[in-house]
Motif scaffolding. Structure first.
Motif: not given
Length: 277
Positions: A253-259
């Protein structure tokens, strides 16, 4: 739906991929060959023998196995995870992201063709959306190639089958896609404001190299431990996914949020940009 229909509906996607088809083919072949080599090494040489019997690798080595927990690089999941965080793997990912990210906007701004594209007419949102789709498609293909290669290797090796659940292989692959998206978003934001491809390529390399360095230093030196939260490699943990067979949803979720944040910024910046300057 025929291929011709898809091409007419998404011409910029297919054009971006077609122009870079040789590069993408080379990246795919390189990914398959590299991950196959990692699987062969892992299944042939016991992990403990690579570091000496009875020796525990330093905690910083977790950065090379893609783990923030208890997965040592001197294990089957750790060695396979090393193949998904190796500098060669990172370089292949960054090459695709940098090349297609630069082509999203900056390359046309540099060559002076961006104004022509806008008069076809092609809206700014459509231009960025289709070229983002091309970048994400290339990243998914690379991660799928790595995932399938490792899955086949695990299926063919009894030792690997006992140590690595097949679900963990696909969990690591999904995490790899999220990692690529995490980098792609900020790279596209740079492309949306830049007039030079070199700036986008440089930003791509900087995001990847600085991120890896931050995570390595944070794992190796306890006073710098808080810095790990600033690195995408803290959240990209294929070694843990391979060992436990589950998707680390919080990290994903963190990786997707940054993207998503980077991509939203790219659309915003491109809308406000003066293309003539």
């Amino acid at each position: 739906m025929s291929r011709g229909t898809v091409n007419r509906r998404l011409p910029l996607v297919w054009l971006a991929l077609h122009r870079r088809r040789r590069m993408l083919l080379a990246l795919l072949i390189g990914m398959v060959v590299f991950e196959a080599l990692i699987v062969v090494i892992t299944s042939t040489v016991p992990p403990t023998d690579l570091f000496g019997a009875g020796r525990t690798p330093p905690s910083a080595f977790r950065a090379f196995s893609g783990s923030n927990g208890d997965v040592s690089i001197a294990s089957y999941p750790g060695l396979l995870g090393a193949g998904l965080t190796h500098p060669f793997w990172i370089a292949l990912q960054l090459t695709a992201i940098g090349a297609l990210g630069a082509a999203a906007v900056a390359a046309d701004a540099e060559s002076g063709t961006i104004e022509l594209l806008m008069t076809r007419p092609v809206s700014r949102r459509r231009l960025l959306a289709e070229r983002t789709a091309a970048l994400l498609a290339a990243s998914v293909l690379l991660n799928a190639a790595a995932t399938v290669t490792i899955a086949v290797g695990v299926a063919l090796s009894p030792d690997l089958r006992d140590a690595v659940p097949v679900g963990g292989v696909f969990a690591a692959g999904l995490l790899g896609c999220a990692f690529a998206f995490c980098l792609a978003g900020p790279v596209l934001a740079v492309s949306a404001v830049s007039r030079r491809r070199a700036h986008v390529i440089g930003a791509t390399v900087a995001f990847g190299a600085v991120g890896f360095a931050l995570n390595f230093v944070a794992l190796a030196w306890s006073p710098a431990a808080p810095l790990r939260y600033l690195s995408p490699f803290h959240y990209y943990t294929p070694g843990d996914a391979l060992a436990h067979g589950t998707v680390p949803w919080t990290s994903l979720a963190v990786l997707a949020a940054v993207g998503v944040a980077g991509l939203a910024a790219a659309f915003r910046l491109l809308e406000r940009r003066d293309l003539a300057s």
